[in-house]
Design a protein around this motif. Structure first.
Motif, PDB file in Angstrom:
ATOM      1  N   ALA A  90       4.152 -71.786 -78.485  1.00 23.14           N
ATOM      2  CA  ALA A  90       4.735 -71.133 -79.661  1.00 23.14           C
ATOM      3  C   ALA A  90       3.898 -69.962 -80.170  1.00 23.14           C
ATOM      4  N   ASN A  91       2.611 -69.917 -79.840  1.00 20.57           N
ATOM      5  CA  ASN A  91       1.783 -68.797 -80.310  1.00 20.57           C
ATOM      6  C   ASN A  91       1.925 -67.556 -79.420  1.00 20.57           C
ATOM      7  N   VAL A  92       2.665 -67.658 -78.324  1.00 16.35           N
ATOM      8  CA  VAL A  92       2.914 -66.511 -77.450  1.00 16.35           C
ATOM      9  C   VAL A  92       4.163 -65.789 -77.957  1.00 16.35           C
ATOM     10  N   THR A  93       4.019 -64.505 -78.262  1.00 15.17           N
ATOM     11  CA  THR A  93       5.169 -63.728 -78.750  1.00 15.17           C
ATOM     12  C   THR A  93       5.374 -62.441 -77.954  1.00 15.17           C
ATOM     13  N   ALA A  94       4.666 -62.334 -76.827  1.00 19.96           N
ATOM     14  CA  ALA A  94       4.834 -61.158 -75.955  1.00 19.96           C
ATOM     15  C   ALA A  94       4.393 -61.529 -74.550  1.00 19.96           C
ATOM     16  N   LEU A  95       5.059 -60.926 -73.577  1.00 23.11           N
ATOM     17  CA  LEU A  95       4.700 -61.100 -72.174  1.00 23.11           C
ATOM     18  C   LEU A  95       4.482 -59.730 -71.569  1.00 23.11           C
ATOM     19  N   PRO A  96       3.374 -59.531 -70.849  1.00 20.24           N
ATOM     20  CA  PRO A  96       3.169 -58.239 -70.192  1.00 20.24           C
ATOM     21  C   PRO A  96       4.063 -58.109 -68.972  1.00 20.24           C
ATOM     22  N   ARG A  97       4.233 -56.901 -68.501  1.00 19.58           N
ATOM     23  CA  ARG A  97       4.987 -56.659 -67.265  1.00 19.58           C
ATOM     24  C   ARG A  97       4.325 -57.450 -66.130  1.00 19.58           C
ATOM     25  N   GLY A  98       5.158 -58.087 -65.307  1.00 19.73           N
ATOM     26  CA  GLY A  98       4.656 -58.814 -64.147  1.00 19.73           C
ATOM     27  C   GLY A  98       3.893 -60.084 -64.477  1.00 19.73           C
ATOM     28  N   VAL A  99       4.165 -60.686 -65.620  1.00 16.58           N
ATOM     29  CA  VAL A  99       3.420 -61.866 -66.075  1.00 16.58           C
ATOM     30  C   VAL A  99       3.541 -63.043 -65.110  1.00 16.58           C
ATOM     31  N   ASP A 100       2.463 -63.792 -64.994  1.00 14.68           N
ATOM     32  CA  ASP A 100       2.475 -65.088 -64.317  1.00 14.68           C
ATOM     33  C   ASP A 100       2.569 -66.124 -65.434  1.00 14.68           C
ATOM     34  N   ILE A 101       3.739 -66.696 -65.616  1.00 19.13           N
ATOM     35  CA  ILE A 101       3.991 -67.626 -66.725  1.00 19.13           C
ATOM     36  C   ILE A 101       2.994 -68.791 -66.721  1.00 19.13           C
ATOM     37  N   ASN A 102       2.602 -69.249 -65.536  1.00 17.47           N
ATOM     38  CA  ASN A 102       1.660 -70.366 -65.452  1.00 17.47           C
ATOM     39  C   ASN A 102       0.321 -70.039 -66.111  1.00 17.47           C
ATOM     40  N   ALA A 158      10.774 -65.718 -85.015  1.00 21.81           N
ATOM     41  CA  ALA A 158      11.332 -66.955 -84.451  1.00 21.81           C
ATOM     42  C   ALA A 158      11.682 -67.907 -85.589  1.00 21.81           C
ATOM     43  N   PRO A 159      12.689 -68.730 -85.403  1.00 19.77           N
ATOM     44  CA  PRO A 159      13.086 -69.672 -86.452  1.00 19.77           C
ATOM     45  C   PRO A 159      11.956 -70.647 -86.807  1.00 19.77           C
ATOM     46  N   LYS A 160      11.954 -71.067 -88.041  1.00 20.04           N
ATOM     47  CA  LYS A 160      10.982 -72.053 -88.520  1.00 20.04           C
ATOM     48  C   LYS A 160      11.135 -73.333 -87.692  1.00 20.04           C
ATOM     49  N   GLY A 161      10.023 -73.946 -87.344  1.00 26.89           N
ATOM     50  CA  GLY A 161      10.055 -75.179 -86.564  1.00 26.89           C
ATOM     51  C   GLY A 161       9.949 -74.958 -85.068  1.00 26.89           C
ATOM     52  N   THR A 162       9.812 -73.688 -84.634  1.00 26.27           N
ATOM     53  CA  THR A 162       9.684 -73.396 -83.209  1.00 26.27           C
ATOM     54  C   THR A 162       8.369 -73.959 -82.682  1.00 26.27           C
ATOM     55  N   LYS A 163       8.459 -74.758 -81.601  1.00 30.76           N
ATOM     56  CA  LYS A 163       7.263 -75.338 -80.983  1.00 30.76           C
ATOM     57  C   LYS A 163       7.007 -74.809 -79.580  1.00 30.76           C
ATOM     58  N   SER A 164       7.984 -74.139 -78.991  1.00 33.12           N
ATOM     59  CA  SER A 164       7.803 -73.489 -77.690  1.00 33.12           C
ATOM     60  C   SER A 164       8.949 -72.511 -77.475  1.00 33.12           C
ATOM     61  N   PHE A 165       8.808 -71.716 -76.408  1.00 33.54           N
ATOM     62  CA  PHE A 165       9.844 -70.760 -76.042  1.00 33.54           C
ATOM     63  C   PHE A 165      10.241 -70.957 -74.586  1.00 33.54           C
ATOM     64  N   ALA A 166      11.441 -70.514 -74.285  1.00 37.45           N
ATOM     65  CA  ALA A 166      11.902 -70.399 -72.898  1.00 37.45           C
ATOM     66  C   ALA A 166      12.421 -68.976 -72.742  1.00 37.45           C
ATOM     67  N   ILE A 167      12.362 -68.469 -71.520  1.00 32.89           N
ATOM     68  CA  ILE A 167      12.879 -67.135 -71.203  1.00 32.89           C
ATOM     69  C   ILE A 167      13.818 -67.285 -70.010  1.00 32.89           C
ATOM     70  N   THR A 168      14.983 -66.677 -70.105  1.00 35.10           N
ATOM     71  CA  THR A 168      15.891 -66.653 -68.964  1.00 35.10           C
ATOM     72  C   THR A 168      16.334 -65.217 -68.708  1.00 35.10           C
ATOM     73  N   VAL A 182      15.278 -64.929 -74.949  1.00 39.14           N
ATOM     74  CA  VAL A 182      14.171 -65.791 -75.361  1.00 39.14           C
ATOM     75  C   VAL A 182      14.779 -66.867 -76.261  1.00 39.14           C
ATOM     76  N   TRP A 183      14.417 -68.103 -75.985  1.00 40.92           N
ATOM     77  CA  TRP A 183      14.954 -69.266 -76.688  1.00 40.92           C
ATOM     78  C   TRP A 183      13.845 -69.905 -77.512  1.00 40.92           C
ATOM     79  N   ALA A 184      14.070 -70.135 -78.789  1.00 45.27           N
ATOM     80  CA  ALA A 184      13.122 -70.834 -79.655  1.00 45.27           C
ATOM     81  C   ALA A 184      13.486 -72.318 -79.629  1.00 45.27           C
ATOM     82  N   LEU A 185      12.506 -73.153 -79.281  1.00 46.78           N
ATOM     83  CA  LEU A 185      12.785 -74.575 -79.067  1.00 46.78           C
ATOM     84  C   LEU A 185      12.020 -75.463 -80.046  1.00 46.78           C
ATOM     85  N   PRO A 186      12.616 -76.606 -80.424  1.00 47.14           N
ATOM     86  CA  PRO A 186      11.990 -77.498 -81.396  1.00 47.14           C
ATOM     87  C   PRO A 186      10.983 -78.473 -80.782  1.00 47.14           C
ATOM     88  N   THR A 187      10.758 -78.394 -79.476  1.00 44.66           N
ATOM     89  CA  THR A 187       9.797 -79.271 -78.803  1.00 44.66           C
ATOM     90  C   THR A 187       8.811 -78.416 -78.014  1.00 44.66           C
TER      91      THR A 187
END
Length: 186
Positions: free
Chosen positions: A101-113, A69-79, A147-152
């Motif tokens: 930002a410390n999450v770099t993988a999602l298991p199958r069927g993840v509950d994002i919450n 992920a780019p430097k300065g990433t503080k969170s991610f979004a997935i679409t 997956v989107w790397a976000l600065p906030t």
């Protein structure tokens, strides 16, 4: 010494070669999205098909993982988006944001919450992941997982913000994005 004289005489070529070598170095560490469940350009399994609207799949989100992920990433979004839906505006299957930002993988069927993220309303009128469900006989549809790397750490949207507005917001603020496109046909 001939090489040094050549580059002195052709500064445009030297600059072009330097730019090319920088691009090659950057691409070695490019933001990348991969999955054990789906592959670029290949059909998805019925596990990822919706379980309503005439479809009877497992409605599971695929396993996803990303790196560099780019430097300065503080969170991610997935679409997850189907640009081939016969709507005139595509179809949003998943909008998840505020993923730490410390999450770099999602298991199958993840509950994002459960991992600290949030989900917004998708085009099925629900929140969370909504599996693939192209109309029968409509041909192959592409499903773009991004997956989107976000600065906030927090995206200033709510669960009822439309996917198009969130997509607009992500495109305007993302530090980087990585995409994986799979297919499905009914």
């Amino acid at each position: 010494m001939k090489t040094a004289r050549f580059f002195r005489k052709t500064p445009v070529l030297a600059a072009s070669m330097l730019s090319l070598s920088l691009l090659v170095a950057q691409s070695a560490n490019a933001f990348e999205l991969t999955s054990k469940d789906i592959q670029e350009g290949h059909p998805m399994a019925k596990t990822f098909e919706y379980n309503s609207w005439g479809c009877d799949g497992g409605n599971q989100s695929p396993q996803l993982m990303w790196k560099d992920a780019p430097k300065g990433t503080k969170s991610f979004a997935i679409t997850a988006y189907d640009p081939d839906a016969p709507t005139g505006s595509g179809f949003w299957h998943w909008v998840a944001y505020d993923i730490p930002a410390n999450v770099t993988a999602l298991p199958r069927g993840v509950d994002i919450n459960k991992i600290g993220g949030k989900t917004a309303r998708i085009d099925y009128g629900t929140t969370g992941f909504g599996g693939v469900c192209p109309p029968k006989g409509d041909g192959m549809h592409r499903y773009q997982f991004t997956v989107w790397a976000l600065p906030t750490a927090t995206l200033n949207v709510g669960p009822n913000t439309t996917p198009a507005v969130i997509g607009f917001t992500l495109n305007n603020m993302a530090l980087g994005k990585a995409k994986l496109t799979a297919t499905f046909t009914r």
